[in-house]
Design a protein around this motif. Structure first.
Motif: not given
Ligand code: SF4
Length: 201
Positions: A83-86, A94-96, A120-121
């Motif tokens: 979650l933190a990395v997201s 700018d990444l999906r 988060a994704v």
């Protein structure tokens, strides 16, 4: 040194943990220490958030549209880090984002995690693996036993409440009959099924 961010074919992956409650018979971890452009995906110690951030910032994402939480472990075993990395990535790149998961996060954390995961994704891909609990357990060997199959289905259905892009996956090596039954099950739950070509590489 362990690769936290790596490229495999035209896809970027975040390897954030080696922990997993399963022992899938076809797990790519059984075939070697790395895949794609990675050199080694086994950690001497589980990576800290700082180490993950550093690896992300050092990576050249040019030309990349998507990064996938998927490595030599189940990403939801490191849910807080995921979650933190997201958050970190969405603020800077700018990444999906996609999660590839065994779908057992609710059993791992003893609560429903679908809502926080889906925030988060952009996509959740759940390994269905097999169309029924018995054959699923024979292939996946989950630490939680046969209830794992229903928990995985429930997680995928919960994710569909929060996210449009949720899918099941199976690998083609399970055979035509199991693929057909998996398709029927996925259809009955209203979740698309992707049949992946099995690759040991
Ligand atoms: S869930 Fe994924 S990481 Fe875990 S054993 Fe199965 S294939 Fe390997």
């Amino acid at each position: 040194m362990t690769d936290i961010v790596y490229r495999y074919k035209d896809q970027i992956y975040f390897n954030i943990t080696n922990k997993c409650p399963c022992r899938c018979t076809f797990c790519i971890r059984n075939n070697g220490n790395s895949v794609g452009e990675a050199n080694n995906l086994w950690f001497e110690h589980e990576p800290s958030l700082e180490e993950i951030y550093k690896a992300i910032d050092a990576f050249d994402f040019s030309g990349c549209k998507e990064a996938v939480f998927c490595g030599y472990g189940e990403p939801t075993m490191a849910l807080d880090k995921m979650l933190a990395v997201s958050r970190y990535v969405r603020e800077r790149y700018d990444l999906r984002l996609r999660l590839n998961t065994n779908g057992l996060g609710d059993l791992i954390h003893k609560r429903s995690i679908a809502e926080e995961v889906c925030k988060a994704v952009d996509c959740v891909s759940v390994s269905l693996n097999m169309p029924d609990a018995k054959s699923y357990c024979e292939v996946v060997n989950p630490a939680y036993g046969e209830k794992s199959f229903d928990a995985m289905l429930r997680f995928a259905q919960d994710c569909r409440k929060y996210l449009e892009d949720v899918r099941f996956t199976v690998v083609d090596c399970i055979g035509e009959e199991n693929v057909r039954k998996s398709q029927e099950l996925a259809d009955s739950l209203g979740i698309p099924l992707r049949v992946r070509v099995y690759s040991a590489a």
